[in-house]
Design a protein around this motif. Structure first.
Motif, PDB file in Angstrom:
ATOM      1  N   ASP A  90       7.397   5.280  -5.553  1.00  0.00           N
ATOM      2  CA  ASP A  90       6.858   3.918  -5.536  1.00  0.00           C
ATOM      3  C   ASP A  90       6.415   3.483  -6.932  1.00  0.00           C
ATOM      4  O   ASP A  90       6.571   2.324  -7.315  1.00  0.00           O
ATOM      5  N   ASP A 124       7.673   0.254  -8.994  1.00  0.00           N
ATOM      6  CA  ASP A 124       6.715  -0.725  -9.508  1.00  0.00           C
ATOM      7  C   ASP A 124       6.886  -0.906 -11.024  1.00  0.00           C
ATOM      8  O   ASP A 124       6.841  -2.028 -11.534  1.00  0.00           O
ATOM      9  N   ARG A 141      -1.225  -1.896 -11.909  1.00  0.00           N
ATOM     10  CA  ARG A 141      -0.434  -0.846 -11.227  1.00  0.00           C
ATOM     11  C   ARG A 141      -1.328  -0.084 -10.252  1.00  0.00           C
ATOM     12  O   ARG A 141      -0.933   0.229  -9.151  1.00  0.00           O
ATOM     13  N   LYS A 152      -1.963  -2.063  -7.218  1.00  0.00           N
ATOM     14  CA  LYS A 152      -0.817  -2.052  -6.316  1.00  0.00           C
ATOM     15  C   LYS A 152      -0.933  -0.858  -5.366  1.00  0.00           C
ATOM     16  O   LYS A 152      -0.698  -0.975  -4.165  1.00  0.00           O
TER      17      LYS A 152
END
Ligand code: FAD
Length: 117
Positions: free
Chosen positions: A59, A63, A84, A87
């Motif tokens: 992931d 990203d 980040r 997220k």
């Protein structure tokens, strides 16, 4: 259940890793030389390929592909990293961190001395 949190699980590894990453960003130069920019970029590239949690890594790589690293300055890198991390917080249902507080959390320390209040 694991005694003494040993070996590190995803949470412990994550907490310690964020400490390293945010601290690196907080101490990154305000005006980095081209070589420092390249070095930081390649660190994160390599990090995203080698982080020892496969679903986190996958992931995070996605990203990073959608939101390329910004190594222009300490502020730019710290803000990028804060986003980040947010997220991941969102994915895990954790609350969003206020990115205007990133230097207070990771560089100067808050006035009351408690980083998580
Ligand atoms: P953490 O999220 O570890 O945060 C530590 C401290 O950082 C907080 O106490 C707070 O003071 C500060 N902080 C919080 N948010 C921000 C921010 N946005 N910017 C700056 N500072 C902040 N876990 C999973 O279960 N699934 C995943 O997919 C996953 N992916 C991850 C990807 C990466 C790259 C990393 C490093 C970790 C990942 N983790 C993942 C671990 C997860 O993010 C947490 O570290 C873990 O759940 C422990 O959370 P925590 O509540 O202790 O706080």
């Amino acid at each position: 259940w694991k005694r003494n949190n040993c070996p590190a699980d995803v949470k412990t590894l994550g907490r310690h890793t964020w400490t390293l990453l945010h601290t690196m960003a907080a101490y990154y130069p305000e005006k980095p030389e081209p070589k420092q920019k390249e070095s930081m970029k390649s660190f994160f590239q390599s990090f995203s390929e080698n982080y020892p949690c496969w679903f986190c890594k996958n992931d995070f790589q996605k990203d990073m592909a959608e939101n390329p690293i910004n190594v222009a300055s300490r502020e730019a890198l710290s803000e990028w990293l804060c986003k980040r991390h947010n997220k991941v917080n969102e994915k895990l249902g954790k609350k969003q961190f206020d990115c205007t507080k990133v230097f207070e959390r990771w560089l100067t320390g808050p006035p009351n001395g408690d980083c998580d209040k």
